[in-house]
Structures are given as C-alpha cells and as structure tokens.
Design an enzyme around this catalytic site. Structure first.
Site, PDB file in Angstrom:
ATOM      1  N   GLY A  63     -15.676   3.812  -2.289  1.00  0.00           N
ATOM      2  CA  GLY A  63     -15.685   3.127  -3.582  1.00  0.00           C
ATOM      3  C   GLY A  63     -16.351   3.983  -4.651  1.00  0.00           C
ATOM      4  CG  ASN A  93     -13.752  11.231  -5.362  1.00  0.00           C
ATOM      5  OD1 ASN A  93     -13.444  10.267  -4.679  1.00  0.00           O
ATOM      6  ND2 ASN A  93     -14.747  12.034  -5.060  1.00  0.00           N
ATOM      7  CE  LYS A 142      -4.038  -0.098   1.966  1.00  0.00           C
ATOM      8  NZ  LYS A 142      -4.873  -0.398   0.800  1.00  0.00           N
ATOM      9  CB  THR A 155      -6.911  -4.441  -7.002  1.00  0.00           C
ATOM     10  OG1 THR A 155      -7.833  -5.440  -7.352  1.00  0.00           O
ATOM     11  CG2 THR A 155      -5.983  -4.918  -5.908  1.00  0.00           C
ATOM     12  N   GLY A 208      -7.893   2.635  -3.481  1.00  0.00           N
ATOM     13  CA  GLY A 208      -7.681   3.414  -2.255  1.00  0.00           C
ATOM     14  C   GLY A 208      -6.276   4.004  -2.213  1.00  0.00           C
ATOM     15  CG  ASP A 209      -2.986   1.574  -1.726  1.00  0.00           C
ATOM     16  OD1 ASP A 209      -3.386   1.962  -0.612  1.00  0.00           O
ATOM     17  OD2 ASP A 209      -2.632   0.416  -1.962  1.00  0.00           O
ATOM     18  CB  THR A 254     -16.218   9.717  -7.832  1.00  0.00           C
ATOM     19  OG1 THR A 254     -15.247   9.825  -8.872  1.00  0.00           O
ATOM     20  CG2 THR A 254     -16.701   8.278  -7.730  1.00  0.00           C
TER      21      THR A 254
HETATM   22  N1  ATP Z   1     -16.280   1.853  -8.951  1.00  0.00           N
HETATM   23  C1  ATP Z   1     -15.670   3.021  -8.809  1.00  0.00           C
HETATM   24  N2  ATP Z   1     -15.986   4.044  -9.613  1.00  0.00           N
HETATM   25  C2  ATP Z   1     -15.395   5.237  -9.498  1.00  0.00           C
HETATM   26  N3  ATP Z   1     -14.459   5.513  -8.563  1.00  0.00           N
HETATM   27  C3  ATP Z   1     -14.115   4.541  -7.714  1.00  0.00           C
HETATM   28  C4  ATP Z   1     -14.693   3.246  -7.773  1.00  0.00           C
HETATM   29  N4  ATP Z   1     -14.142   2.486  -6.808  1.00  0.00           N
HETATM   30  C5  ATP Z   1     -13.258   3.281  -6.159  1.00  0.00           C
HETATM   31  N5  ATP Z   1     -13.250   4.518  -6.684  1.00  0.00           N
HETATM   32  C6  ATP Z   1     -12.417   5.659  -6.232  1.00  0.00           C
HETATM   33  O1  ATP Z   1     -11.389   5.164  -5.397  1.00  0.00           O
HETATM   34  C7  ATP Z   1     -11.518   5.715  -4.071  1.00  0.00           C
HETATM   35  C8  ATP Z   1     -11.121   4.675  -3.058  1.00  0.00           C
HETATM   36  O2  ATP Z   1     -11.935   3.524  -3.233  1.00  0.00           O
HETATM   37  P1  ATP Z   1     -12.337   2.583  -2.012  1.00  0.00           P
HETATM   38  O3  ATP Z   1     -13.158   3.324  -1.044  1.00  0.00           O
HETATM   39  O4  ATP Z   1     -12.908   1.361  -2.608  1.00  0.00           O
HETATM   40  O5  ATP Z   1     -10.919   2.339  -1.324  1.00  0.00           O
HETATM   41  P2  ATP Z   1     -10.297   0.975  -0.797  1.00  0.00           P
HETATM   42  O6  ATP Z   1     -11.377   0.127  -0.263  1.00  0.00           O
HETATM   43  O7  ATP Z   1      -9.191   1.342   0.125  1.00  0.00           O
HETATM   44  O8  ATP Z   1      -9.746   0.394  -2.148  1.00  0.00           O
HETATM   45  P3  ATP Z   1      -8.947  -0.931  -2.413  1.00  0.00           P
HETATM   46  O9  ATP Z   1      -8.859  -1.668  -1.090  1.00  0.00           O
HETATM   47  O10 ATP Z   1      -9.739  -1.614  -3.469  1.00  0.00           O
HETATM   48  O11 ATP Z   1      -7.641  -0.420  -2.895  1.00  0.00           O
HETATM   49  C9  ATP Z   1     -12.948   6.172  -3.951  1.00  0.00           C
HETATM   50  O12 ATP Z   1     -13.059   7.213  -2.997  1.00  0.00           O
HETATM   51  C10 ATP Z   1     -13.202   6.637  -5.378  1.00  0.00           C
HETATM   52  O13 ATP Z   1     -12.661   7.914  -5.578  1.00  0.00           O
HETATM   53  C1  NAG Z   2     -10.555  -1.312   3.069  1.00  0.00           C
HETATM   54  O1  NAG Z   2      -9.174  -1.489   3.145  1.00  0.00           O
HETATM   55  C2  NAG Z   2      -8.812  -2.746   3.728  1.00  0.00           C
HETATM   56  C3  NAG Z   2      -7.308  -2.717   3.930  1.00  0.00           C
HETATM   57  O2  NAG Z   2      -7.101  -2.044   5.150  1.00  0.00           O
HETATM   58  C4  NAG Z   2      -9.275  -3.858   2.832  1.00  0.00           C
HETATM   59  O3  NAG Z   2      -8.945  -5.107   3.389  1.00  0.00           O
HETATM   60  C5  NAG Z   2     -10.792  -3.762   2.695  1.00  0.00           C
HETATM   61  O4  NAG Z   2     -11.252  -4.727   1.784  1.00  0.00           O
HETATM   62  C6  NAG Z   2     -11.196  -2.373   2.200  1.00  0.00           C
HETATM   63  N1  NAG Z   2     -12.639  -2.216   2.291  1.00  0.00           N
HETATM   64  C7  NAG Z   2     -13.417  -2.004   1.229  1.00  0.00           C
HETATM   65  C8  NAG Z   2     -14.879  -1.831   1.524  1.00  0.00           C
HETATM   66  O5  NAG Z   2     -12.976  -1.925   0.107  1.00  0.00           O
END
Ligand code: ATP
Ligand code: NAG
Ligand code: NAG
Ligand code: NAG
Length: 257
Positions: free
Chosen positions: A172, A230, A44, A200, A203-204, A191
């Site tokens: 998401g 976003n 990450k 995948t 978030g990063d 967004t």
């Molecule tokens: N389906 C989607 N469509 C548009 N933007 C998205 C989508 N999924 C994620 N994002 C963008 O990515 C950001 C982070 O996504 P998310 O909240 O899923 O983080 P996360 O769970 O830490 O991600 P991951 O664990 O999959 O890396 C969201 O705030 C949004 O800006």
């Molecule tokens: C949020 O991030 C964690 C890693 O800390 C991951 O395991 C989890 O799947 C993520 N949650 C969602 C809803 O994407």
C-alpha cells in the site's frame, strides 16, 4: 493467425462493477434509497491489461464474457483502450474470477495470486519469473502476518525457498519489498506520499505497470521497474474508481518512458 500477438498478454478476470452508493447496507430483503449508481469496468486481469495498454504496451486480453450487453460493452471498452480482443470469447455461461496470470512474448511471466489460497499448487511458485502479491496474500501463502516491510521480507524469503525467482510484496502506501534468488536480502522500495482518495485497484495498476516495463523495458533493473510502478499506482490512488483512475503515458513524467 496474427504475426505478432502482443507484448503483454493477460489471462484473467473481466467483470462489470455495479456500484451503488447508499447510506448503509440494506438488511436482507429491505429496499433502501441510494444516492448514486454507476457501472464500471473491473476484474483484476482486465484492470492490469488496461493499465499496461494505457502506458503504450501492445496488449491482449484472454478472457470470456457473457453474450449480453455487459459483455458487449466490455469488448467495446477493450477496443477503446487499444487492447486486442482477438482472444476475448463470449459465452452464455457466467464468468468466474480467478487468479490472474500475465505472460509476455519473451520469457517473462508475472503471477499475481489473487485471490490467494493457502494450498496453491507449488508449480505456480517455480514457473513464474516474478511473483507479485500484496500483504494479505503473502500472509495466506506463508502463514507469516505481514504488517511491515520487515515482515514482507520474511514472507518473501519463504516464497524464494518455495522456488520463486523474484518476489514483490506490495505494501500500500509503504510501496513494496523486493527480493530474488540472486539478491536474497529483501529491499524496501518506498513510494511517494500522496493524498489517497481511493486505493481500489492500486494493486492491479501496479501489476499492469510492471508488465508494461517487463515487456517494453526489459533491461531496466527490477528496482527501477518497481519504483516506476509504485509511482504509477500512486497516481491511481489519487482519484476515485478503478480503471477511471489509471494514468496514461501522456499523464506521466516522460522520463518514465
Ligand atoms: N496510499 C498510497 N499511497 C501511495 N501509493 C500507494 C498507496 N496505496 C497503494 N499504493 C501503490 O499501489 C501498490 C499496490 O497497493 P496495495 O499493496 O494496496 O495493493 P492491493 O492490496 O492489491 O490493492 P487493491 O486490492 O486496493 O487493488 C503499492 O505497492 C503502491 O505502489
Ligand atoms: C490483497 O488483495 C486481495 C485480493 O486477492 C484483497 O482482497 C485484499 O484486500 C488485499 N489486501 C490488502 C491489504 O489490500
Ligand atoms: C494502438 O495500438 C496500435 C498497435 O499496437 C498502435 O499502432 C497505436 O498507436 C495505438 N493507439 C493508441 C491510441 O495508443
Ligand atoms: C449471442 O447472442 C446473439 C443474439 O442475441 C446470437 O445471435 C449469437 O449467436 C449469440 N452468440 C453466442 C456465442 O452465444
């Protein structure tokens, strides 16, 4: 020592992803055929650092890799992406993933509590300028199930009470919710709708983009930084892979810079 270290410094994990595509999971001890195998760069902290560097931040990574071919390859990957490896160590010990902390040269600290633990040291809430977590992390930390922007606002309010200055809960495809000590009413920042292929590392990508804007456009409002982050993360979900799907500055609308 270097005169100017970097605008974005990431302390965090750096992992090699070994990815096999198979029709199903093997049982214990079973050998099955797979259709594809590839090695990817992940972790990450490293993901966030590479996203910031691709957007043009002067970025440095603080981590340790093994003294082996994966470690050597990762150092090459950092160099290719223009990430400083001055603080990348090599050791015979195995690397372990942990929470990642992003620090830039001024005052700003973004804390991404991944993977979250319920009894996080309370100093993490007060010492970071921006506390950025996803739905499940917000739930683990606050005990509030987060399934909607409204829930995210409630969890964010608890994090403000614990001393966070600014909170971002990512949602998401729903974007994220922001709130701060100054503006305590949660605001949902949606967004754009995209065809998500592989989320995948979204978030990063988001946290890396946020670090880029905090370091290089510190005068932008929180709302504007988050809207752009976003957008960048939404590009990353439209292609497969983690770092392979992260856009560079040249791939993005130039009015974002
Ligand atoms: N389906 C989607 N469509 C548009 N933007 C998205 C989508 N999924 C994620 N994002 C963008 O990515 C950001 C982070 O996504 P998310 O909240 O899923 O983080 P996360 O769970 O830490 O991600 P991951 O664990 O999959 O890396 C969201 O705030 C949004 O800006
Ligand atoms: C949020 O991030 C964690 C890693 O800390 C991951 O395991 C989890 O799947 C993520 N949650 C969602 C809803 O994407
Ligand atoms: C790499 O970083 C250096 C120093 O920060 C910068 O001058 C150079 O333009 C960057 N190169 C690329 C390809 O981004
Ligand atoms: C790494 O391995 C090489 C040889 O494979 C050795 O020369 C070097 O001293 C090792 N470095 C560390 C930090 O263990």
């Amino acid at each position: 020592m270097a005169q100017e270290i970097a605008a974005v410094v990431v302390v965090g994990s750096c992992m090699t992803d070994l990815v096999s595509l198979t029709p199903r999971l093997p049982k214990a001890g079973e050998t099955i055929h797979g259709s594809k195998f590839f090695i990817g760069f992940g972790g990450k902290g490293a993901n966030q650092c590479i996203q910031a560097a691709r957007l043009g931040a002067k970025a440095a990574m603080v981590c340790k890799v093994g003294n082996d071919s994966f470690g050597n390859d990762y150092i090459e990957n950092f160099k290719k992406n223009n990430v400083s490896t001055e603080f990348v160590g090599q050791t015979a010990d195995a690397a372990t993933g942990a929470a990642s902390i992003i620090v830039n040269g001024e005052v700003k600290t973004i804390f991404n509590p991944a993977p979250a633990i319920a009894d996080l040291d309370p100093q993490f809430f007060t010492y970071s300028d921006i506390f950025c977590c996803n739905e499940s992390e917000a739930e683990i930390l606050t005990g509030i199930p987060v399934r909607s922007p409204g829930d995210a606002g409630n969890a964010g309010s608890v994090l403000l009470e614990r001393g966070c200055r600014r909170v971002i809960v990512t949602l998401g495809g729903e974007g994220c919710v922001i709130l701060s000590q100054e503006v305590r009413t949660p605001k949902h920042i949606p967004t754009r709708k995209v065809k998500a292929v592989d989320s995948t590392g979204a978030g990063d990508s988001f946290v890396g983009a946020l670090a880029f804007y905090a370091a290089h456009y510190p005068d932008l409002s929180m709302e504007e930084m988050v809207k752009r982050s976003n957008y960048i993360a939404s590009v990353s979900v439209q292609a497969a892979g983690t770092q392979t799907s992260y856009p560079s500055k040249k791939d993005l609308p130039q009015d974002m810079f």
